[in-house]
Design an enzyme around this catalytic site. Structure first.
Site, mmCIF file in Angstrom:
data_model
loop_
_atom_site.group_PDB
_atom_site.id
_atom_site.type_symbol
_atom_site.label_atom_id
_atom_site.label_comp_id
_atom_site.label_asym_id
_atom_site.label_seq_id
_atom_site.Cartn_x
_atom_site.Cartn_y
_atom_site.Cartn_z
ATOM 1 N N ASN A 13 0.907 -1.164 0.000
ATOM 2 C CA ASN A 13 0.000 0.000 0.000
ATOM 3 C C ASN A 13 0.934 1.199 0.000
ATOM 4 O O ASN A 13 1.711 1.360 0.963
ATOM 5 C CB ASN A 13 -0.855 -0.077 1.272
ATOM 6 C CG ASN A 13 -1.883 1.018 1.428
ATOM 7 O OD1 ASN A 13 -2.363 1.211 2.530
ATOM 8 N ND2 ASN A 13 -2.236 1.741 0.376
ATOM 9 N N GLN A 51 -2.079 6.742 -1.435
ATOM 10 C CA GLN A 51 -2.370 7.924 -0.619
ATOM 11 C C GLN A 51 -1.153 8.852 -0.541
ATOM 12 O O GLN A 51 -0.006 8.392 -0.604
ATOM 13 C CB GLN A 51 -2.767 7.525 0.820
ATOM 14 C CG GLN A 51 -4.196 7.033 0.965
ATOM 15 C CD GLN A 51 -4.362 5.545 0.698
ATOM 16 O OE1 GLN A 51 -3.428 4.754 0.950
ATOM 17 N NE2 GLN A 51 -5.514 5.159 0.193
ATOM 18 N N CYS A 80 -5.482 6.179 8.109
ATOM 19 C CA CYS A 80 -4.745 5.295 7.200
ATOM 20 C C CYS A 80 -3.759 4.511 8.053
ATOM 21 O O CYS A 80 -2.763 5.075 8.515
ATOM 22 C CB CYS A 80 -4.027 6.105 6.110
ATOM 23 S SG CYS A 80 -3.099 5.058 4.960
ATOM 24 N N ASN A 82 -1.788 1.664 7.371
ATOM 25 C CA ASN A 82 -0.458 1.400 6.784
ATOM 26 C C ASN A 82 0.329 2.705 6.695
ATOM 27 O O ASN A 82 1.545 2.734 6.923
ATOM 28 C CB ASN A 82 -0.610 0.797 5.380
ATOM 29 C CG ASN A 82 -1.088 -0.642 5.419
ATOM 30 O OD1 ASN A 82 -0.757 -1.398 6.334
ATOM 31 N ND2 ASN A 82 -1.893 -1.020 4.447
ATOM 32 N N HIS A 166 -15.885 1.482 7.154
ATOM 33 C CA HIS A 166 -15.598 0.159 6.582
ATOM 34 C C HIS A 166 -16.839 -0.708 6.551
ATOM 35 O O HIS A 166 -17.630 -0.692 7.504
ATOM 36 C CB HIS A 166 -14.523 -0.551 7.407
ATOM 37 C CG HIS A 166 -13.157 0.069 7.261
ATOM 38 N ND1 HIS A 166 -12.258 -0.345 6.310
ATOM 39 C CD2 HIS A 166 -12.571 1.110 7.914
ATOM 40 C CE1 HIS A 166 -11.160 0.397 6.398
ATOM 41 N NE2 HIS A 166 -11.326 1.286 7.354
ATOM 42 N N GLU A 215 -10.542 -0.065 -1.619
ATOM 43 C CA GLU A 215 -10.483 1.140 -0.783
ATOM 44 C C GLU A 215 -11.283 2.299 -1.381
ATOM 45 O O GLU A 215 -11.247 2.543 -2.600
ATOM 46 C CB GLU A 215 -9.035 1.607 -0.603
ATOM 47 C CG GLU A 215 -8.240 0.773 0.363
ATOM 48 C CD GLU A 215 -6.996 1.500 0.846
ATOM 49 O OE1 GLU A 215 -6.995 2.744 0.880
ATOM 50 O OE2 GLU A 215 -6.010 0.803 1.181
ATOM 51 N N CYS A 224 -4.464 -2.962 3.339
ATOM 52 C CA CYS A 224 -5.204 -1.840 3.950
ATOM 53 C C CYS A 224 -5.169 -2.052 5.452
ATOM 54 O O CYS A 224 -5.761 -3.021 5.955
ATOM 55 C CB CYS A 224 -6.641 -1.801 3.430
ATOM 56 S SG CYS A 224 -7.627 -0.461 4.138
ATOM 57 N N SER A 226 -6.298 -0.090 8.081
ATOM 58 C CA SER A 226 -7.567 0.115 8.793
ATOM 59 C C SER A 226 -8.568 -0.957 8.383
ATOM 60 O O SER A 226 -9.390 -1.400 9.186
ATOM 61 C CB SER A 226 -8.123 1.515 8.511
ATOM 62 O OG SER A 226 -8.282 1.740 7.113
ATOM 63 N N GLY A 227 -8.451 -1.409 7.125
ATOM 64 C CA GLY A 227 -9.331 -2.491 6.655
ATOM 65 C C GLY A 227 -9.064 -3.794 7.389
ATOM 66 O O GLY A 227 -9.990 -4.543 7.725
HETATM 67 N N1 LIG Z 1 -8.925 4.671 1.450
HETATM 68 C C1 LIG Z 1 -9.050 4.964 2.883
HETATM 69 C C2 LIG Z 1 -7.792 5.705 3.392
HETATM 70 C C3 LIG Z 1 -6.543 4.822 3.380
HETATM 71 C C4 LIG Z 1 -6.693 3.604 4.247
HETATM 72 C C5 LIG Z 1 -5.663 2.491 4.024
HETATM 73 N N2 LIG Z 1 -4.642 2.717 3.057
HETATM 74 C C6 LIG Z 1 -5.085 1.995 5.360
HETATM 75 O O1 LIG Z 1 -3.959 1.472 5.383
HETATM 76 O O2 LIG Z 1 -5.813 2.096 6.386
HETATM 77 C C7 LIG Z 1 -10.303 5.829 3.098
HETATM 78 O O3 LIG Z 1 -10.722 6.536 2.156
HETATM 79 O O4 LIG Z 1 -10.837 5.781 4.211
#
Ligand SMILES: N[C@H](CCC[C@H](N)C(=O)O)C(=O)O
Length: 284
Positions: A13, A51, A80, A82, A166, A215, A224, A226-227
């Site tokens: 990422n 990002q 975010c 990562n 999420h 995402e 991801c 947070s994912g």
């Molecule tokens: N696309 C996500 C932000 C980046 C999250 C992801 N890259 C991570 O590692 O948590 C959003 O719009 O909420």
């Protein structure tokens, strides 16, 4: 204006990380023009990233840095995972701090980043937010799962907020999950007023999952953070996962721990690829 940056990634990422302390970037509103944000994010016409991460001065006492996050579609977001690990490595590599425990503020709240001697970083991602309004998600009441109609089908999903929204659904096998088709539909589903990150989770056992994430604002990424946290706590809430879970993503593996108290802790690597400079429009 010549902009210095470092290209980094957390399990593939990938990020363009910019020191907004020594470079004069606006602290209110976008740090770069919309056109530059999109150009820099483009993998053919620019640097290419999932990002853009910007280091800016803190706005609260007891906080080391402000952490701003922009998806490759130009949208600013508040979480975010990562990126947080790469942020911690960046501010230490750049000599902006010598701390091993770094407190950062995002638009949504505070996080603590801990750099350990083995080069891994543990992020306290805060507690999951289950109330629909806090995700945000349109539902009459909070529940373990919801029925979401997308296209011609109905799906049983979980929904949770981690500073970003999420939605998580269980799949038999991530390799055959309809990420490319259902991902975009879920990302823009009308019940998620700020759009949503869509996680496809395959449960291997109570301590191990495989995960793919489409995402919000970036499309499917190799990992991801947070994912990964969202998938684990949703699996726990459904009684399917233990407190500590290994999350296998396309780009590598994260460890996630949550025992129902305090914050979700995510541990993983943060990699630097190269330093660069690029011309951008001077801030307005
Ligand atoms: N696309 C996500 C932000 C980046 C999250 C992801 N890259 C991570 O590692 O948590 C959003 O719009 O909420």
């Amino acid at each position: 204006m010549r902009l210095r940056f470092t290209k980094m990634h957390g399990l593939g990422n990938d990020f363009m990380v910019v020191d907004g302390l020594s470079q004069p970037l606006p602290e209110d509103g976008p740090p770069l023009s919309e056109a530059d944000l999109r150009r820099l994010g483009d993998r053919h016409f620019g640097v290419g990233f999932d990002q853009l991460l910007v280091v800016q001065p803190p706005r609260h006492e007891g906080v080391d840095f402000r952490y701003r996050i922009f998806n490759s579609d130009g949208s600013e977001v508040s979480q975010c995972g990562n990126g947080a690990r790469c942020f911690a490595r960046f501010v230490r590599d750049q000599g902006l701090t010598r701390k091993h425990e770094i407190r950062v503020e995002t638009a949504e709240g505070l996080m603590t980043l801990k750099v350990t001697d083995d080069g891994l970083v543990t992020v306290d991602m805060g507690a999951p937010r289950w109330a629909p309004a806090a995700i945000p998600f349109q539902a009459d009441a909070e529940a373990d799962t919801y029925i979401l109609v997308a296209g011609q089908n109905a799906y049983e999903v979980s929904a949770v907020g981690l500073g970003n929204p999420h939605v998580v659904l269980l799949v038999e096998n991530v390799n055959t999950a309809p990420v490319a088709t259902l991902g975009p539909e879920l990302e823009r589903h009308e019940r998620f007023p700020e759009r949503v990150n869509a996680g496809f989770m395959q449960i291997l056992n109570r301590r191990e999952i495989r995960l793919r994430v489409f995402e919000r604002g970036a499309g499917e990424t190799l990992a991801c953070g947070s994912g990964a946290c969202a998938a684990v706590v949703c699996g726990q809430r459904r009684g399917l996962l233990d407190a500590t879970v290994t999350v296998h993503l396309a780009g590598g593996t994260l460890q996630v721990h949550y025992d129902g108290h305090g914050g979700i802790r995510m541990t993983g690597p943060a990699s630097r690829v190269y330093d660069g400079e690029i011309d951008v429009e001077a801030p307005a």
